[in-house]
Every structure is written in structure tokens, then in C-alpha cells.
Design an enzyme around this catalytic site. Structure first.
Site, PDB file in Angstrom:
ATOM      1  N   LYS A 110      10.279  18.414  -4.168  1.00 58.19           N
ATOM      2  CA  LYS A 110       9.837  17.228  -4.903  1.00 58.19           C
ATOM      3  C   LYS A 110       8.353  16.962  -4.653  1.00 58.19           C
ATOM      4  O   LYS A 110       7.743  17.544  -3.740  1.00 58.19           O
ATOM      5  CB  LYS A 110      10.713  16.032  -4.483  1.00 58.19           C
ATOM      6  CG  LYS A 110      12.189  16.210  -4.874  1.00 58.19           C
ATOM      7  CD  LYS A 110      13.001  14.976  -4.526  1.00 58.19           C
ATOM      8  CE  LYS A 110      14.465  15.148  -4.941  1.00 58.19           C
ATOM      9  NZ  LYS A 110      15.259  13.923  -4.678  1.00 58.19           N
ATOM     10  N   TYR A 147      18.371  13.864 -14.600  1.00 56.35           N
ATOM     11  CA  TYR A 147      19.023  12.763 -13.882  1.00 56.35           C
ATOM     12  C   TYR A 147      19.909  11.927 -14.794  1.00 56.35           C
ATOM     13  O   TYR A 147      20.105  10.734 -14.549  1.00 56.35           O
ATOM     14  CB  TYR A 147      17.969  11.894 -13.193  1.00 56.35           C
ATOM     15  CG  TYR A 147      17.383  12.532 -11.937  1.00 56.35           C
ATOM     16  CD1 TYR A 147      18.220  12.897 -10.870  1.00 56.35           C
ATOM     17  CD2 TYR A 147      16.015  12.757 -11.801  1.00 56.35           C
ATOM     18  CE1 TYR A 147      17.701  13.478  -9.717  1.00 56.35           C
ATOM     19  CE2 TYR A 147      15.492  13.338 -10.640  1.00 56.35           C
ATOM     20  CZ  TYR A 147      16.346  13.690  -9.610  1.00 56.35           C
ATOM     21  OH  TYR A 147      15.837  14.253  -8.461  1.00 56.35           O
ATOM     22  N   ASN A 186      12.755  12.197  -0.394  1.00 50.45           N
ATOM     23  CA  ASN A 186      13.617  13.051   0.418  1.00 50.45           C
ATOM     24  C   ASN A 186      13.401  14.537   0.174  1.00 50.45           C
ATOM     25  O   ASN A 186      14.261  15.359   0.464  1.00 50.45           O
ATOM     26  CB  ASN A 186      15.091  12.650   0.238  1.00 50.45           C
ATOM     27  CG  ASN A 186      15.561  12.831  -1.187  1.00 50.45           C
ATOM     28  OD1 ASN A 186      14.816  13.283  -2.046  1.00 50.45           O
ATOM     29  ND2 ASN A 186      16.816  12.497  -1.433  1.00 50.45           N
ATOM     30  N   HIS A 240      15.618  18.637  -3.987  1.00 54.42           N
ATOM     31  CA  HIS A 240      16.820  18.502  -4.806  1.00 54.42           C
ATOM     32  C   HIS A 240      17.575  19.821  -4.731  1.00 54.42           C
ATOM     33  O   HIS A 240      16.957  20.884  -4.713  1.00 54.42           O
ATOM     34  CB  HIS A 240      16.458  18.226  -6.270  1.00 54.42           C
ATOM     35  CG  HIS A 240      17.619  18.413  -7.202  1.00 54.42           C
ATOM     36  ND1 HIS A 240      18.553  17.429  -7.411  1.00 54.42           N
ATOM     37  CD2 HIS A 240      18.026  19.494  -7.929  1.00 54.42           C
ATOM     38  CE1 HIS A 240      19.488  17.893  -8.248  1.00 54.42           C
ATOM     39  NE2 HIS A 240      19.187  19.140  -8.574  1.00 54.42           N
ATOM     40  N   GLU A 246      21.310  22.670 -14.814  1.00 57.14           N
ATOM     41  CA  GLU A 246      19.962  22.381 -14.318  1.00 57.14           C
ATOM     42  C   GLU A 246      19.060  23.616 -14.372  1.00 57.14           C
ATOM     43  O   GLU A 246      17.871  23.510 -14.695  1.00 57.14           O
ATOM     44  CB  GLU A 246      20.040  21.835 -12.894  1.00 57.14           C
ATOM     45  CG  GLU A 246      20.717  20.472 -12.836  1.00 57.14           C
ATOM     46  CD  GLU A 246      20.996  19.985 -11.416  1.00 57.14           C
ATOM     47  OE1 GLU A 246      21.536  18.886 -11.273  1.00 57.14           O
ATOM     48  OE2 GLU A 246      20.684  20.715 -10.449  1.00 57.14           O
TER      49      GLU A 246
END
Ligand code: DAT
Ligand code: MG
Length: 156
Positions: A11, A51, A114, A117, A128
Site C-alpha cells: 500500500k 473494495y 497496514n 493487501h 482482484e
């Protein structure tokens, strides 16, 4: 067991903090194989698709803002049980809950920031990967270390 492919995203916080090499290495050194890799910036359209299951959640707007704010690195990782194995390496969703030894536990302190993914199941992985990579961008190739990383017994 099937050899699986999964989508990993490093990310924007991981890229900005200079952790791309460390995070890629954690997946790579297990013996799993990187079969796709690119630096890119997520658009709002791609975020909405990626998402879609979180669209009704309170954190959705902040999540999309964060994910589109700066470049990220997309990876396709291949190996036995790659989907579950990558999730194990990542650790729990919030870094504060993630065990030491995991990416989130070792490298993060935040809930939303975080670092990574990882697809959470076979259907998500297929969907995805299709969002982030064109078919020709995922490669099939052999490495000299493959025979020492996994063998036919891992395929049963
Ligand atoms: P994961 O990334 O572990 O699969 P998820 O799919 O449930 O977790 O959520 C996607 C991302 O959204 C997650 O990486 C961080 C963010 N997020 C999830 N729950 C959140 C919450 N309660 N508050 C803030 N951010 C959250
Ligand atoms: Mg998820």
C-alpha cells in the site's frame, strides 16, 4: 493441493516508508514465486471495484482516499496455498493486533495504515488479479530454485 496465485498490494504507506524491498523479500524468501509486479497509482474507479464489498462501511471513504493518495506496488505471488500463506505472512488486519514476525506486526503500528493487501480466498484472488493485471502481465517461468522450494508432494 493446487498451486495458487494471489494478489498482494504494498500500500502507499509501504512505498512512502521505503519498505517495498523488505515486504517483497518476506514473500519471496518463502520460496513462493513472483509472477507479476508493477508500481502504479490506484484510481478511484479501481478502488471502487477492488473494495466493492466494503462500500457500506464507515471506513470506506478514508480507505479509498488513502489507497489512491500515492503509488502502490501490485504483485502476483504463486505457490502452494499461496492465498492463505500470504495472509499468514501479513498478519491480522490492524497492525496493533498482528503478531511479531508478520509484516503488519513487525513494520506497522496503525489500524488503517497496514502496509499490505492480500486476497482472502480463491474467488477474490481471481477477481482482484483480473483488476490489476492484464493476462500477458502474469508470466510463467521456471527458476533454478523451484525444485528446492516446493515439489510434487506439495501439489497433493
Ligand atoms: P484485510 O486487509 O486484513 O483483508 P479487510 O478486508 O477487512 O482487511 O479491510 C480492508 C482494509 O480496510 C484493511 O486492510 C484496513 C481497512 N479497515 C478495515 N477495517 C477497518 C476499520 N474498522 N477501521 C479502519 N480501517 C479499516
Ligand atoms: Mg480484505
Amino acid at each position: 493441493m493446487a498451486i495458487e496465485r494471489t494478489l498482494i498490494l504494498i500500500k502507499p504507506d509501504g512505498v512512502q516508508r521505503g519498505l517495498v524491498g523488505d515486504i517483497v523479500s518476506r514473500f519471496e524468501r518463502t520460496g513462493m514465486k513472483i509472477v507479476g509486479l508493477k508500481l502504479m497509482q490506484m484510481t478511484n474507479e479501481l478502488a471502487a471495484q477492488h473494495y466493492k464489498d466494503h462500500v457500506s462501511k464507515g471506513f470506506y471513504a478514508g480507505l479509498v482516499k488513502f489507497m489512491t493518495s500515492a503509488p502502490l506496488v501490485a504483485l502476483c505471488v504463486e505457490g502452494p496455498k499461496a492465498i492463505e500463506n500470504c495472509r499468514k505472512l501479513m498478519g491480522k488486519t490492524f497492525c496493533t493486533d498482528a503478531q511479531a514476525g508478520t509484516i503488519r506486526g513487525d513494520l506497522g503500528v496503525s489500524r488503517g495504515l497496514n502496509l499490505v493487501h492480500g486476497s482472502d480466498g480463491p474467488e477474490a484472488a481471481a477477481r482482484e488479479l483480473g483488476l490489476f493485471f492484464k493476462p500477458g502481465e502474469l508470466l510463467e517461468y521456471s527458476r533454478a530454485i523451484d525444485a528446492w522450494s516446493w515439489n510434487d508432494e506439495d501439489k497433493v
